[in-house]
Design an enzyme around this catalytic site. Structure first.
Site, PDB file in Angstrom:
ATOM      1  N   HIS A 102       0.790  -1.258  -0.060  1.00 34.60           N
ATOM      2  CA  HIS A 102       0.014  -0.026   0.112  1.00 34.60           C
ATOM      3  C   HIS A 102       0.961   1.260   0.092  1.00 34.60           C
ATOM      4  O   HIS A 102       1.723   1.263   0.670  1.00 34.60           O
ATOM      5  CB  HIS A 102      -1.199   0.112   1.131  1.00 34.60           C
ATOM      6  N   ASP A 181     -15.170   1.347   6.870  1.00 36.95           N
ATOM      7  CA  ASP A 181     -14.036   2.369   6.382  1.00 36.95           C
ATOM      8  C   ASP A 181     -14.647   3.268   5.416  1.00 36.95           C
ATOM      9  O   ASP A 181     -14.481   4.319   5.335  1.00 36.95           O
ATOM     10  CB  ASP A 181     -12.803   1.381   5.665  1.00 36.95           C
ATOM     11  N   ARG A 188     -14.596  11.596   6.918  1.00 37.91           N
ATOM     12  CA  ARG A 188     -13.240  12.420   6.781  1.00 37.91           C
ATOM     13  C   ARG A 188     -12.916  13.406   5.681  1.00 37.91           C
ATOM     14  O   ARG A 188     -12.364  14.265   5.812  1.00 37.91           O
ATOM     15  CB  ARG A 188     -12.146  11.139   6.862  1.00 37.91           C
ATOM     16  N   SER A 203      -8.060   2.988   8.376  1.00 37.03           N
ATOM     17  CA  SER A 203      -8.313   2.736   7.207  1.00 37.03           C
ATOM     18  C   SER A 203      -7.555   1.940   6.274  1.00 37.03           C
ATOM     19  O   SER A 203      -7.939   0.687   5.764  1.00 37.03           O
ATOM     20  CB  SER A 203      -8.360   4.069   6.645  1.00 37.03           C
ATOM     21  N   LYS A 207      -8.227  -2.751   5.843  1.00 33.22           N
ATOM     22  CA  LYS A 207      -8.246  -3.416   4.558  1.00 33.22           C
ATOM     23  C   LYS A 207      -7.344  -4.490   4.305  1.00 33.22           C
ATOM     24  O   LYS A 207      -7.694  -5.572   3.676  1.00 33.22           O
ATOM     25  CB  LYS A 207      -8.400  -2.392   3.553  1.00 33.22           C
TER      26      LYS A 207
END
Length: 477
Positions: A102, A181, A188, A203, A207
């Protein structure tokens, strides 16, 4: 990992449950106190079932943004977000080989495109769940949609079949995967709390836990075009991500990389796919290849497919050079709906989507290119249609920029340094001036740019056998 449903009464308390009230939780966090795991569970379930008022959620998110969360609160938040939905399950024979990465977002960040198929070519399974562009940063799914027919919408069952046959997929988040999320992120985005460290951690990691991974590498960026403006802020976020990832069962490493300048030489959806294909052909910019091979090297090391990150990087490089990664990429694209005749022959020579206008700008003085700033380039491309706006949710895949020079290179006055691809609206003089301010040419001698990776955050107790970057261990409590 699914928790039993709980219902709120009109007063905001759970029926037949603990006596919590959202306003009390907001006040508690507002005053700087830590929330209990039960209170966090209460809020996440209320948000998931949409039984909490948006104003209440917004107030709580702002309280968290201002007051923060300690390590235990952040872990509890992440756990509860995971349990708000489904956790993916994989065949037993894949144990230890399901990996992902990520990035916290940047400009020209196309690493996922060559990395996922390279990992698949090395025997891993890569269920990569990616996102779309946000603000000035590009989105992996937007880039891949430059290829006609490609679909990121794949159910968990479809993902399983693609992983069986290809070894990798790059998809969007399904509705039943961490639904909390999606809801909290929407809040957000409109409450100016996107940059909250515990909320980012929850967040991202929720995931990845829901993906049921064997290993995870995070690319945490710092600089003018990153969420974290400084190395210190990026280090703080990286330690939080590594700590929570490891505490929830995922061997996790974070790479801290610079995001002042674009990655590679191309920015914009279809142009970045072309550059990713160059990388998959064993060529392309050195900084992109370095990020791909080193990120993949750490993943192979973490999941036991290499004895060191260096050996892992060598295996990734070999997959790029021998064509096996490119074959995996083509197979993935076809499996996800890309037109077969295009998918099977994808290469850097493939014409995807070309803008009707191209314009080159020239350097205004001779010398050495000391810096090319990513943020102003990205902002101009966003205004030209490469990103989404409040007025439209559509993007123009052909809008982008090619850097015709690199940092450390000597240039003469009048040399072209950037080529802008655009359609409508046309490029304005003020935008040209902004772009000219993005390149800094000085009298320093030519130089070789440093690696974008500045630090590596390892799990506590994990020893790095090789690698030239500074090593700092994650603070796992």
């Amino acid at each position: 990992m699914q928790l039993p449903p709980m219902e709120l009464d009109p007063g905001g308390r759970y029926k037949d449950g603990p006596e919590f009230h959202i306003s009390d939780i907001i006040a508690k966090k507002r005053d700087g106190s830590a929330l209990s795991p039960e209170e966090i569970r209460f809020v996440v379930q209320a948000a998931t079932k949409r039984e909490a008022q948006e104003s209440q959620l917004g107030a709580l998110l702002m309280a968290i943004r201002l007051r923060g969360m300690d390590a235990e609160e952040t872990r509890a938040l992440t756990r509860e977000m995971v349990t708000s939905g489904r956790v993916l399950q994989w065949p037993e024979e894949w144990s230890g080989r399901v990996v992902d990465k990520h990035s916290t977002g940047g400009v020209g960040d196309k690493v996922s495109l060559p990395l996922a198929p390279a990992l698949a070519a090395c025997g891993c399974k890569v269920p990569m769940i990616s996102g779309r562009g946000l603000g000035h940063t590009g989105g992996t799914l937007d880039k891949l949609e430059s290829v006609p027919g490609f679909s990121p919408q794949q159910s968990p069952e479809q993902m399983l079949e693609i992983l069986r046959s290809v070894g990798c997929c790059i998809v969007g988040q399904s509705a039943d995967l961490v639904p909390a999320d999606k809801i909290l992120y929407e809040m957000r985005d409109v409450t100016a709390t996107v940059d909250s460290l515990p909320l980012i951690t929850g967040s991202v990691i929720s995931k990845k836990v829901a993906e049921n991974l064997s290993a995870l590498v995070l690319d945490v960026k710092f600089g003018e075009a990153a969420v974290s403006p400084t190395l210190e802020k990026a280090r703080e976020l990286a330690n939080s991500l590594v700590s929570v990832g490891v505490s929830l069962g995922i061997p996790t490493v974070a790479l801290i990389s610079n995001m002042d300048s674009p990655i590679g030489r191309r920015v914009g959806n279809s142009l970045e796919v072309t550059e990713a294909l160059e990388c998959l052909e064993g060529a392309g910019p050195a900084d992109l290849r370095d990020l791909v091979t080193r990120t993949g090297g750490y993943l192979l090391w973490l999941c036991g497919q290499a004895v060191s990150d260096t050996q892992g990087a060598e295996r990734i490089a070999a997959a790029l050079d021998d064509g096996s990664a490119l074959r995996s990429f083509r197979a993935m694209m076809e499996a996800q709906g890309a037109e077969p005749e295009i998918a099977r022959t994808l290469s850097s020579a493939t014409i995807l989507r070309r803008a009707s206008h191209q314009e080159e700008l020239q350097v205004e003085r001779g010398g050495t290119v000391e810096l090319i700033r990513a943020r102003p380039i990205a902002d101009i491309l966003h205004a030209l249609g490469a990103g989404r706006s409040q007025a439209t949710d559509t993007i123009n895949h052909s809008v982008g920029a090619e850097l015709l020079v690199g940092m450390g290179q000597h240039v003469e006055k009048g040399d072209p340094w950037i080529r802008i691809h655009y359609e409508s609206p046309l490029l304005r003089d003020t935008q040209r001036q902004t772009l000219q301010g993005a390149i800094r040419v000085t009298d320093c001698p030519p130089f070789t740019p440093a690696s974008l990776i500045r630090e590596v955050i390892l799990p506590h107790g994990k020893k790095q056998e090789a690698g030239a970057t500074v090593r700092r261990e994650g603070e796992i409590s």
